[in-house]
Design a protein around this motif. Structure first.
Motif, PDB file in Angstrom:
ATOM      1  N   ASN A  17       1.706  -5.602   1.695  1.00  0.00           N
ATOM      2  CA  ASN A  17       1.686  -4.781   0.563  1.00  0.00           C
ATOM      3  C   ASN A  17       2.466  -5.222  -0.660  1.00  0.00           C
ATOM      4  O   ASN A  17       1.857  -5.615  -1.630  1.00  0.00           O
ATOM      5  N   LYS A  44     -10.432   9.591   5.952  1.00  0.00           N
ATOM      6  CA  LYS A  44     -11.837  10.025   5.417  1.00  0.00           C
ATOM      7  C   LYS A  44     -12.180  11.360   5.630  1.00  0.00           C
ATOM      8  O   LYS A  44     -12.737  12.018   4.712  1.00  0.00           O
ATOM      9  N   TYR A  84      -3.815  11.328   2.315  1.00  0.00           N
ATOM     10  CA  TYR A  84      -2.775  10.168   2.104  1.00  0.00           C
ATOM     11  C   TYR A  84      -1.918   9.998   3.148  1.00  0.00           C
ATOM     12  O   TYR A  84      -1.715   8.758   3.348  1.00  0.00           O
ATOM     13  N   LEU A 114      -3.455   7.467   5.694  1.00  0.00           N
ATOM     14  CA  LEU A 114      -3.311   6.217   5.150  1.00  0.00           C
ATOM     15  C   LEU A 114      -1.908   5.616   5.278  1.00  0.00           C
ATOM     16  O   LEU A 114      -1.871   4.521   5.656  1.00  0.00           O
ATOM     17  N   TRP A 115      -1.027   6.250   4.744  1.00  0.00           N
ATOM     18  CA  TRP A 115       0.392   5.740   5.008  1.00  0.00           C
ATOM     19  C   TRP A 115       0.748   5.573   6.544  1.00  0.00           C
ATOM     20  O   TRP A 115       1.425   4.322   6.814  1.00  0.00           O
ATOM     21  N   ARG A 138       0.990   2.646  -6.853  1.00  0.00           N
ATOM     22  CA  ARG A 138       0.611   3.053  -5.624  1.00  0.00           C
ATOM     23  C   ARG A 138      -0.101   2.088  -4.853  1.00  0.00           C
ATOM     24  O   ARG A 138       0.068   2.040  -3.769  1.00  0.00           O
ATOM     25  N   GLY A 165       0.997   0.077  -1.536  1.00  0.00           N
ATOM     26  CA  GLY A 165       0.147   0.457  -0.358  1.00  0.00           C
ATOM     27  C   GLY A 165      -1.141  -0.373  -0.390  1.00  0.00           C
ATOM     28  O   GLY A 165      -2.048   0.275   0.382  1.00  0.00           O
ATOM     29  N   ALA A 166      -1.219  -1.471  -0.874  1.00  0.00           N
ATOM     30  CA  ALA A 166      -2.610  -2.133  -1.159  1.00  0.00           C
ATOM     31  C   ALA A 166      -3.268  -2.421   0.153  1.00  0.00           C
ATOM     32  O   ALA A 166      -4.512  -2.066   0.371  1.00  0.00           O
ATOM     33  N   THR A 193     -13.212  -1.508   7.036  1.00  0.00           N
ATOM     34  CA  THR A 193     -13.431  -1.109   5.435  1.00  0.00           C
ATOM     35  C   THR A 193     -12.145  -2.157   4.926  1.00  0.00           C
ATOM     36  O   THR A 193     -12.207  -2.163   3.651  1.00  0.00           O
ATOM     37  N   SER A 213      -9.944  -0.438   1.933  1.00  0.00           N
ATOM     38  CA  SER A 213     -10.446   0.833   1.447  1.00  0.00           C
ATOM     39  C   SER A 213      -9.015   1.926   1.246  1.00  0.00           C
ATOM     40  O   SER A 213      -9.127   2.425   0.423  1.00  0.00           O
ATOM     41  N   GLY A 214      -8.391   1.814   2.357  1.00  0.00           N
ATOM     42  CA  GLY A 214      -7.377   2.733   2.279  1.00  0.00           C
ATOM     43  C   GLY A 214      -6.478   2.613   1.228  1.00  0.00           C
ATOM     44  O   GLY A 214      -5.941   3.728   0.247  1.00  0.00           O
ATOM     45  N   VAL A 262      -7.982   4.011  -1.966  1.00  0.00           N
ATOM     46  CA  VAL A 262      -8.004   5.486  -2.122  1.00  0.00           C
ATOM     47  C   VAL A 262      -6.594   5.860  -2.458  1.00  0.00           C
ATOM     48  O   VAL A 262      -6.435   6.666  -3.350  1.00  0.00           O
ATOM     49  N   LEU A 263      -5.708   5.203  -1.846  1.00  0.00           N
ATOM     50  CA  LEU A 263      -4.222   5.646  -2.364  1.00  0.00           C
ATOM     51  C   LEU A 263      -3.964   5.211  -3.791  1.00  0.00           C
ATOM     52  O   LEU A 263      -3.357   6.241  -4.397  1.00  0.00           O
ATOM     53  N   GLY A 307      -6.426   7.624  -6.035  1.00  0.00           N
ATOM     54  CA  GLY A 307      -6.741   9.018  -5.844  1.00  0.00           C
ATOM     55  C   GLY A 307      -6.277  10.078  -6.975  1.00  0.00           C
ATOM     56  O   GLY A 307      -7.061  10.808  -7.469  1.00  0.00           O
ATOM     57  N   PRO A 308      -4.887   9.913  -7.175  1.00  0.00           N
ATOM     58  CA  PRO A 308      -4.467  11.009  -8.268  1.00  0.00           C
ATOM     59  C   PRO A 308      -5.204  10.722  -9.548  1.00  0.00           C
ATOM     60  O   PRO A 308      -5.286  11.808 -10.109  1.00  0.00           O
ATOM     61  N   PHE A 326     -14.940  14.859  -7.459  1.00  0.00           N
ATOM     62  CA  PHE A 326     -14.026  14.294  -6.835  1.00  0.00           C
ATOM     63  C   PHE A 326     -14.057  13.752  -5.391  1.00  0.00           C
ATOM     64  O   PHE A 326     -13.752  12.675  -5.027  1.00  0.00           O
ATOM     65  N   LYS A 327     -14.777  14.808  -4.757  1.00  0.00           N
ATOM     66  CA  LYS A 327     -14.795  14.291  -3.214  1.00  0.00           C
ATOM     67  C   LYS A 327     -15.824  13.233  -3.033  1.00  0.00           C
ATOM     68  O   LYS A 327     -15.653  12.384  -2.204  1.00  0.00           O
ATOM     69  N   LEU A 368     -13.967   9.808  -3.942  1.00  0.00           N
ATOM     70  CA  LEU A 368     -13.033   9.499  -3.014  1.00  0.00           C
ATOM     71  C   LEU A 368     -14.042   8.978  -1.865  1.00  0.00           C
ATOM     72  O   LEU A 368     -13.586   7.697  -1.129  1.00  0.00           O
ATOM     73  N   ASP A 369     -15.108   9.465  -1.110  1.00  0.00           N
ATOM     74  CA  ASP A 369     -15.660   9.172  -0.206  1.00  0.00           C
ATOM     75  C   ASP A 369     -16.374   7.796  -0.466  1.00  0.00           C
ATOM     76  O   ASP A 369     -16.367   7.010   0.346  1.00  0.00           O
ATOM     77  N   PHE A 410     -13.881   4.965   0.201  1.00  0.00           N
ATOM     78  CA  PHE A 410     -13.348   4.697   1.480  1.00  0.00           C
ATOM     79  C   PHE A 410     -14.636   3.666   1.951  1.00  0.00           C
ATOM     80  O   PHE A 410     -14.265   3.200   3.129  1.00  0.00           O
TER      81      PHE A 410
END
Lengths: 269, 284
Positions: free
Chosen positions: A24, A126, A138, A141-142, B29, B33-34, B42, B45-46, B49-50, B53-54, B66-67, B70-71, B74
């Protein structure tokens, strides 16, 4: 040597930091095996041995990277566990390499397991997002780093559980020729890291500089940082020449871009 | 990078819903949390999204969009975490332009820019910001560590810390200029890669003759005179054995069946064979 509880906790915490940073924040990735060896060595009271173990693992893995997610031996874990064994058994850096290298290779299996298992966390995230519960997504994910942490913490804790006495017994059981062979291997292994790097780089085009760097040390005994300074000077010269060439080449394509913005069809270009 | 990967999107159109603070926060972010939930299915992908997201929440007023957004994020994503920030910044810029009246075309634009940029950026990134600096600073750190000094680790750490600013800058530039930025950078990057390659290759050359250690105890004796094999070899060329071994492994790595792990096994085998036939000795 006897390891105190505090030292064990510190090594576990340090390994957790290393494995988190590795994927990270990535501030301790470059030179990472030296840093890992030094850190564990410092905690256990023998930084010099840690540096020596880390240096061998760093050099043999210089060009080895998990590009595109391919699983490669985990030399960070090798540096951590190798230093632990070297210091705790009191047998020194050669022995640390002897243990660290096979453990790095064994860790490929752990790596595959972790990368597969983490899929579960992303699916959970998801699903939560699909329900509109973003905060929970979130959190999943963390939490996705759970298995990544375990990948380092489990081997470290296991080694502590085995303990210094059992390690020393194992060290004494290992025949002398085996340790000698690995000590020689430790000196030769950097060759692999170097060759991988040369494969990765445009070695054929830059061959004169390879010879130059080799000869600076072989004949003139220039220290490594000195070679880097020579290299920097050469790099600046090459950069200037290359950007001049690129500018010359860029002129026609720039006019293409100008044409396309005024609507000329440039499909044939 | 052709211009048609950004259909119907003009960065000059004032539809900005984010301010720079949102983009910077998206960068941090990603920084923390890359690859937090890296997985085979995937990959990154996490982290995407992290990171996004905001900001996406702020862009899309409708819950449905928005949903959906995000989808889609992912889905599979993989790039160099340092230079790939351009792709994420550009993705945010295209997300801002998503038109709820025309969801299909504009959603497709988002996916195309993200996937079109991730590959090239991974290639450039791995070479310029990662492998070559890793060679130079990592090798210096390891070389100095071999000499028993910890000071060398400062080189890679200082480099990595300074690169935080570059990583952040690339994220912002990706957002502000999108794929245009990559095109303008392309020529300069190629020159930079060339130059960095020269520096890298020179350090590698130096590595061959400084970090590979081999002791050859063999001594030939003829009557009274003894000649050590090592000094004979040194007369031909110092560090001849490391150079030859490097050449051998380099050549072997060009073979399909060879990989780094096997090469390591091979070198360990060479060390043992050399020890048993008395060609190689231990340092002491």
């Amino acid at each position: 040597m006897e390891v105190t509880f505090l030292q064990m906790a510190a090594v576990v915490l340090f390994s957790a930091i290393i494995v988190y940073d590795q994927m990270n924040t990535q501030l301790l990735v470059i030179g990472g095996k030296v840093i890992a060896g030094l850190g564990v060595g410092l905690i256990l009271g023998d930084p010099v041995t840690g540096l020596a173990v880390g240096a061998v693992l760093e050099l043999m893995s210089l060009g080895v990277g998990a590009y595109g997610g391919a699983s490669v031996p985990d030399y960070w874990l090798g540096a951590i566990t190798g230093t632990m064994v070297a210091v705790m058994s009191g047998k020194g850096a050669d022995f640390g390499v002897l243990v660290g290298v096979p453990l790095s290779v064994l860790a490929i299996q752990l790596d595959v397991l972790v990368r597969t298992a983490t899929t579960f966390f992303v699916h959970k995230a998801k699903a939560a997002a699909d329900r509109g519960n973003v905060a929970v997504a979130y959190r999943w994910l963390w939490n996705g780093y759970t298995f990544w942490f375990l990948k380092y913490i489990v081997p470290v804790v296991l080694l502590f559980a085995i303990g210094a006495d059992a390690m020393s017994a194992f060290v004494n059981w290992v025949p002398q020729w085996f340790i000698a062979g690995f000590s020689i291997a430790g000196g030769l292994l950097p060759v692999v890291g170097i060759a991988i790097l040369l494969r990765f780089m445009n070695t054929k085009a830059h061959l004169p500089f390879l010879i130059f760097g080799f000869a600076l040390v072989a004949y003139l005994k220039v220290p490594m940082v000195g070679v880097a300074v020579f290299g920097l000077a050469a790099a600046i010269l090459v950069f200037r020449a290359a950007s001049k060439q690129a500018q010359a080449a860029a002129v026609p394509s720039a006019s293409n871009a100008a044409l396309s913005t005024v609507g000329v069809n440039n499909d044939e270009l | 990078m052709s211009s048609d990967i950004m259909p119907a999107v003009d960065p000059a159109v004032p539809t900005k819903k984010l301010d720079l603070k949102d983009v910077k926060s998206a960068f941090w972010r990603w920084f923390f949390g890359a690859q937090i939930a890296w997985n085979y299915e995937t990959m990154q992908s996490g982290g995407v999204v992290l990171s996004l997201g905001p900001a996406l929440r702020k862009i899309h007023s409708g819950d449905g969009m928005f949903k959906r957004s995000l989808d889609e994020h992912f889905a599979f994503f993989n790039t160099n975490p340092w230079t790939g920030t351009i792709a994420l910044g550009a993705t945010l810029a295209v997300e801002e332009q998503v038109d709820p009246a025309e969801p299909e075309a504009s959603r497709e634009a988002v996916t195309s820019i993200k996937t079109a940029l991730m590959g090239p950026l991974a290639g450039i990134g791995d070479a310029i910001v990662f492998v070559i600096p890793m060679t130079i600073t990592g090798a210096i750190a390891a070389y100095m560590a071999q000499q028993g000094s910890w000071i060398g680790i400062l080189f890679p750490i200082i480099y990595s810390v300074l690169m935080i600013f570059v990583r952040r800058w690339l994220y912002l530039m990706g957002y502000l200029q999108g794929s245009k930025f990559v095109t303008t950078l392309a020529h300069q990057l190629r020159s930079l890669a060339d130059a960095a390659g020269v520096l890298g290759v020179m350090v590698i050359g130096a590595l061959i003759s400084s970090v590979v250690t081999v002791h050859i105890p063999t001594v030939f004796s003829q009557g009274q005179a003894t000649v050590a094999l090592q000094s004979t070899l040194d007369m031909i060329m110092p560090n001849l054995v490391p150079a030859l071994l490097t050449g051998l492994v380099y050549w072997l790595l060009g073979k399909k069946w060879m990989n780094s792990t096997r090469a390591i096994g091979l070198i360990i085998a060479v060390a043992f064979v050399g020890y048993f036939i008395g060609l190689f000795g231990t340092a002491a």
